[in-house]
Design an enzyme around this catalytic site. Structure first.
Site, PDB file in Angstrom:
ATOM      1  N   GLY A 130       0.822  -1.207   0.000  1.00 33.56           N
ATOM      2  CA  GLY A 130       0.000   0.000   0.000  1.00 33.56           C
ATOM      3  C   GLY A 130       0.850   1.249   0.000  1.00 33.56           C
ATOM      4  O   GLY A 130       2.087   1.189  -0.013  1.00 33.56           O
ATOM      5  N   SER A 132       3.028   3.888   1.127  1.00 33.34           N
ATOM      6  CA  SER A 132       3.833   4.084   2.336  1.00 33.34           C
ATOM      7  C   SER A 132       5.279   4.334   1.979  1.00 33.34           C
ATOM      8  O   SER A 132       5.797   3.777   1.010  1.00 33.34           O
ATOM      9  CB  SER A 132       3.752   2.839   3.236  1.00 33.34           C
ATOM     10  OG  SER A 132       4.154   1.688   2.517  1.00 33.34           O
ATOM     11  N   LYS A 185       2.542  -0.507  -9.846  1.00 33.01           N
ATOM     12  CA  LYS A 185       2.634   0.929  -9.585  1.00 33.01           C
ATOM     13  C   LYS A 185       4.080   1.409  -9.684  1.00 33.01           C
ATOM     14  O   LYS A 185       4.338   2.560 -10.036  1.00 33.01           O
ATOM     15  CB  LYS A 185       1.999   1.287  -8.242  1.00 33.01           C
ATOM     16  CG  LYS A 185       2.656   0.636  -7.022  1.00 33.01           C
ATOM     17  CD  LYS A 185       3.777   1.459  -6.431  1.00 33.01           C
ATOM     18  CE  LYS A 185       4.455   0.716  -5.300  1.00 33.01           C
ATOM     19  NZ  LYS A 185       5.546   1.517  -4.680  1.00 33.01           N
ATOM     20  N   ASP A 238      -1.480   3.407  -3.784  1.00 33.02           N
ATOM     21  CA  ASP A 238      -0.025   3.305  -3.887  1.00 33.02           C
ATOM     22  C   ASP A 238       0.470   3.967  -5.166  1.00 33.02           C
ATOM     23  O   ASP A 238       1.541   4.586  -5.196  1.00 33.02           O
ATOM     24  CB  ASP A 238       0.380   1.830  -3.864  1.00 33.02           C
ATOM     25  CG  ASP A 238       1.756   1.617  -3.252  1.00 33.02           C
ATOM     26  OD1 ASP A 238       2.411   2.609  -2.892  1.00 33.02           O
ATOM     27  OD2 ASP A 238       2.168   0.459  -3.120  1.00 33.02           O
ATOM     28  N   THR A 242       3.331   6.962  -5.250  1.00 38.49           N
ATOM     29  CA  THR A 242       4.627   6.644  -5.845  1.00 38.49           C
ATOM     30  C   THR A 242       4.914   7.466  -7.094  1.00 38.49           C
ATOM     31  O   THR A 242       6.077   7.739  -7.400  1.00 38.49           O
ATOM     32  CB  THR A 242       4.691   5.141  -6.188  1.00 38.49           C
ATOM     33  OG1 THR A 242       4.258   4.383  -5.060  1.00 38.49           O
ATOM     34  CG2 THR A 242       6.091   4.718  -6.544  1.00 38.49           C
ATOM     35  N   SER A 248      10.039   8.446  -3.645  1.00 35.10           N
ATOM     36  CA  SER A 248       9.929   7.153  -4.309  1.00 35.10           C
ATOM     37  C   SER A 248      11.196   6.849  -5.101  1.00 35.10           C
ATOM     38  O   SER A 248      11.606   7.624  -5.968  1.00 35.10           O
ATOM     39  CB  SER A 248       8.723   7.143  -5.263  1.00 35.10           C
ATOM     40  OG  SER A 248       8.822   6.072  -6.184  1.00 35.10           O
ATOM     41  N   ASN A 250      11.586   4.487  -7.308  1.00 31.88           N
ATOM     42  CA  ASN A 250      11.239   4.218  -8.699  1.00 31.88           C
ATOM     43  C   ASN A 250      11.001   5.514  -9.464  1.00 31.88           C
ATOM     44  O   ASN A 250      11.449   5.658 -10.609  1.00 31.88           O
ATOM     45  CB  ASN A 250       9.999   3.325  -8.754  1.00 31.88           C
ATOM     46  CG  ASN A 250      10.283   1.925  -8.260  1.00 31.88           C
ATOM     47  OD1 ASN A 250      10.778   1.076  -8.984  1.00 31.88           O
ATOM     48  ND2 ASN A 250       9.976   1.675  -6.995  1.00 31.88           N
TER      49      ASN A 250
END
Length: 320
Positions: A130, A132, A185, A238, A242, A248, A250
């Site tokens: 999720g 976070s 995601k 999420d 993100t 993030s 990614n």
């Protein structure tokens, strides 16, 4: 119940700090020297600086200490999880194993819980996922996550044991949907980072998020996920976090590609490997996933951002 976290990266460390609010928690890492340093300084200064360990956190590299736990949270990178489970399968028999990584294994095309089921079939497998960030969890900021477990009784037990004053867990029985949401995601976040790094702008990013979510739902439908799961915390929630935050990894990886800058090779970027896995799944199930395919090519250096954008913009016009 004894609880341990396997993997002392940023997220594993944050989880151990949060879980210590309920009582003793063990944080295990393979690197003995790193464990000695963390035990002495009471902080993971390399992966999560500024967040000291509570007294209830025990740091160890001793596998026997880890295996003494009834429930183990697996904060091990998705591409390494299968090998780790295979290596320790006998000692993991009948334990509760909660996957906390997000990705799809390249060699098997399995999600984290599917890896648990394959290597340790006697274990109770679950997925914690999720919107976070490790620093938020370690700072005891309010965070809501999905806990997915096929066994309803075990799921409720884990929900009660792993929830903390700052960590609110919502129970789901759709493990496939939770696995896919967390994995996909990251791929879309790389694409969004590329958009912003290359200067394509906020409107382009909004389009990527929207069409990327459509791809998530498409592959979810093909693999048997509940559509509602992907609209919840482990999917769209999420995705929104993100794709829009510099915190993030990614997204930052995508930024570096778009801006033609170097990226720290020691940083785990699950979405890069997962993009390749998703492309293979698309071939297997005959799915149209243009953003995921472009991210796979970008991550491997096969194309540059300008070509990637041209590829997406040259797609035929059609109804939404």
């Amino acid at each position: 119940m004894k609880i341990a976290v396997a993997g002392a990266g940023a997220f594993g460390t944050g989880l151990a700090i949060s879980l210590a609010a309920n009582g003793p928690a063990t944080l295990w890492a393979r690197d003995t020297n790193a464990c000695l340093t963390m035990a002495e300084t009471r902080e993971n200064s390399k992966r999560l600086p500024g967040h000291p360990f509570p007294d209830y956190v025990t740091v160890t590299s001793d596998l026997d200490v880890l295996m003494a736990a009834d429930t183990i949270l697996l904060a091990i990178p998705a591409q390494k999880l299968g090998a780790w489970l295979a290596e320790h399968a006998i000692r993991l028999t009948d334990k509760r194993l909660v996957a906390c990584c997000k990705g799809i294994d390249q060699s098997t095309l399995r999600g984290p819980v599917a890896q648990i089921d394959a290597h340790v079939p006697s274990a109770i497998g679950a997925m914690l996922t999720g919107p976070s960030f490790a620093a938020d969890i370690a700072a005891h900021l309010p965070t809501a996550l999905t806990l997915a477990c096929k066994d309803p009784v075990e799921g409720e037990f884990l929900q009660a044991c792993l929830s903390t004053p700052n960590l609110r867990l919502y129970l789901s029985h759709d493990v496939i949907g939770a696995e896919l949401g967390g994995a996909l995601k990251n791929v879309i976040a790389i694409a969004c980072g590329v958009c912003m790094g290359a200067g394509f702008g906020e409107s382009a990013r909004a389009a990527v998020i929207t069409r990327g979510f459509a791809e998530m739902r498409r592959i979810g439908a093909a693999l048997g996920a509940d559509p509602e799961t992907l609209t919840g915390l482990s999917g769209f929630g999420d995705l929104a976090l993100t794709c829009t935050s510099d915190a993030s990894r990614n997204y930052r990886f995508g930024l570096s590609i778009g801006a033609a800058k170097n990226f720290d090779p020691t940083t785990t970027v699950e979405g890069a490997a997962t993009a390749v896995s998703v492309s293979n799944l698309a071939d297997k199930h005959d799915l149209d996933l243009p953003i995921c395919r472009v991210v796979a090519d970008l991550s491997s250096g096969k194309i540059d951002p300008e070509i990637a954008l041209a590829t997406l913009l040259s797609r035929p016009l059609r109804k939404e």
